[in-house]
Design an enzyme around this catalytic site. Structure first.
Site, PDB file in Angstrom:
ATOM      1  N   HIS A 140       0.842  -1.208   0.000  1.00  0.00           N
ATOM      2  CA  HIS A 140       0.000   0.000   0.000  1.00  0.00           C
ATOM      3  C   HIS A 140       0.874   1.254   0.000  1.00  0.00           C
ATOM      4  CE1 HIS A 140      -3.998   1.922   1.300  1.00  0.00           C
ATOM      5  NE2 HIS A 140      -3.135   2.933   1.172  1.00  0.00           N
TER       6      HIS A 140
ATOM      7  N   HIS B  41       1.006   4.898  -2.564  1.00  0.00           N
ATOM      8  CA  HIS B  41       0.517   5.618  -3.746  1.00  0.00           C
ATOM      9  C   HIS B  41       1.715   6.197  -4.481  1.00  0.00           C
ATOM     10  CE1 HIS B  41      -3.688   5.593  -2.187  1.00  0.00           C
ATOM     11  NE2 HIS B  41      -3.027   5.456  -1.047  1.00  0.00           N
TER      12      HIS B  41
ATOM     13  N   HIS C 269      -9.807   1.401  -0.058  1.00  0.00           N
ATOM     14  CA  HIS C 269      -9.626   2.130   1.196  1.00  0.00           C
ATOM     15  C   HIS C 269     -10.960   2.117   1.956  1.00  0.00           C
ATOM     16  CE1 HIS C 269      -6.016   3.540  -0.722  1.00  0.00           C
ATOM     17  NE2 HIS C 269      -5.709   4.392   0.245  1.00  0.00           N
TER      18      HIS C 269
ATOM     19  N   GLU D 252     -10.755   3.963   7.440  1.00  0.00           N
ATOM     20  CA  GLU D 252      -9.700   4.942   7.749  1.00  0.00           C
ATOM     21  C   GLU D 252     -10.414   6.164   8.351  1.00  0.00           C
ATOM     22  OE1 GLU D 252      -7.923   6.868   4.358  1.00  0.00           O
ATOM     23  OE2 GLU D 252      -6.115   7.459   5.453  1.00  0.00           O
TER      24      GLU D 252
ATOM     25  N   ASP E  26       2.047   4.194   2.711  1.00  0.00           N
ATOM     26  CA  ASP E  26       0.950   5.022   2.178  1.00  0.00           C
ATOM     27  C   ASP E  26       1.445   6.153   1.261  1.00  0.00           C
ATOM     28  OD1 ASP E  26      -1.747   5.503   1.794  1.00  0.00           O
ATOM     29  OD2 ASP E  26      -2.121   6.392   3.746  1.00  0.00           O
ATOM     30  N   ASP E  27       1.865   7.263   1.840  1.00  0.00           N
ATOM     31  CA  ASP E  27       2.386   8.414   1.077  1.00  0.00           C
ATOM     32  C   ASP E  27       3.608   8.922   1.837  1.00  0.00           C
ATOM     33  OD1 ASP E  27      -0.099   8.802  -0.766  1.00  0.00           O
ATOM     34  OD2 ASP E  27      -0.926   8.807   1.272  1.00  0.00           O
TER      35      ASP E  27
END
Ligand code: ADE
Ligand code: ZN
Length: 306
Positions: free
Chosen positions: A7, A9, A185, A188, A266-267
């Site tokens: 996961h 991006h 997603h 969250e 994630d990011d």
């Protein structure tokens, strides 16, 4: 410690300095979103705006190749053997880059890193929830009608508070019929119901985040029984204020209950994290030993869309 992540991006993996470099190349002003070499945002909505603005510096396929190479090289440097990245054709399309040009460029970047460092990678094409079901169906149709060996999954990111999960059932049916692995997603920003909905209505086998499942013991039991895999991104959850601190984060409860858990960034630059840091968090804040951390890597490899 060998690592793997499911996961991350690709647009969110862009280091601020790479974005600054490309912004200079295209004469773009990004001073409102990057200051002192760091992204500037203060809540989920401003994070998404910052992310969208930064993504506009990717204007040619070569920019995506460079981004993928940069991310996978850094992942390999952290002793990762495998990584799946979300790629959003809607972001590329906004800058005039077509689906196949984007996918081929990311694939080339992965190949370059693979040749140099031996790391393997695959792409999860993602739709953006707040852009609505029609955009999502278009993205799913693009995946289905342009098969690519590195595109092995279909996902949904974006603002969980927009639209209803059932609105996206058709997009996921198109992607599922094309043989792609499915993830979305959920759990969250929204509670357990959002997770039940993506399981029941979209047919996903993995959940992006999913940590708020902990609010429903019945759902936790279901996740264990159905062997659903959570793509947990603890650093992201704390940075976005989903939980006030690591003491309140449910990862230990979920893992102890027998839920299959993976660790993910994630990011990474937006949340000042990395895959290494996520493993460190699990060790330092959640008391996980090396065997348990290796177990998360094994879960990621077993749950990979490959
Ligand atoms: N897009 C990029 N990061 C995201 C996140 N953490 N939640 C939802 N959409 C995203
Ligand atoms: Zn995400």
């Amino acid at each position: 410690m060998l690592k793997a992540e499911l996961h991350c991006h690709i647009e969110g993996a862009a280091e601020p300095d790479l974005v600054l470099r490309l912004a200079r190349k295209y004469g773009m002003d990004v001073s409102d979103i990057i200051q002192d070499h760091a992204y500037q945002w203060n809540d989920f909505t401003s994070f998404l705006n910052c992310y969208d603005t930064a993504s506009r510096v990717f204007r040619e396929p070569e920019d995506y190749r460079l981004l993928a190479y940069d991310y996978y090289s850094r992942l390999a440097d952290q002793n990762a053997i495998y990584g799946e990245v979300f790629a959003s054709p809607d972001h590329a399309a906004e800058m005039g880059i077509g689906y196949s040009d984007m996918i081929n460029a990311i694939s080339d970047g992965i190949d370059d890193a693979q040749k140099q460092f031996g790391i393997e990678g695959r792409i999860i094409v993602t739709c953006i929830r707040h852009l609505g079901p029609e955009s999502a169906e278009l993205v799913a149709e693009l995946c289905a009608s342009n098969p690519h060996p590195k595109v092995t999954g279909f996902g949904m990111a974006g603002d969980e508070r927009a639209f209803q999960v059932e609105d996206f059932a058709n997009a996921f049916a198109i992607a599922g019929d094309a043989g792609l692995g499915l993830t979305a997603h959920a759990g969250e920003l929204d509670g357990p119901k959002s997770i039940e909905d993506v399981l029941d209505l979209l047919g996903v086998k993995r959940i992006g985040h999913g940590v708020r499942a902990v609010e429903s013991p019945a759902l936790v039991e279901r996740l264990v029984r159905e062997q659903i895999v959570l793509e947990v991104c603890a650093g992201s959850n704390i940075a976005l204020g989903i939980y006030p601190g690591y003491e309140q984060h449910p990862l230990p409860t979920l893992l102890n209950a027998g839920v299959r858990i993976t660790l993910n960034s994630d990011d990474p630059p937006y949340f000042h994290t990395s895959l290494n840091n996520e493993y460190d968090i699990a060790a330092k804040h959640f008391g996980k030993n090396d065997e348990q951390l290796a177990g998360c890597t094994r879960t990621a490899i077993n749950a990979a869309f490959i």
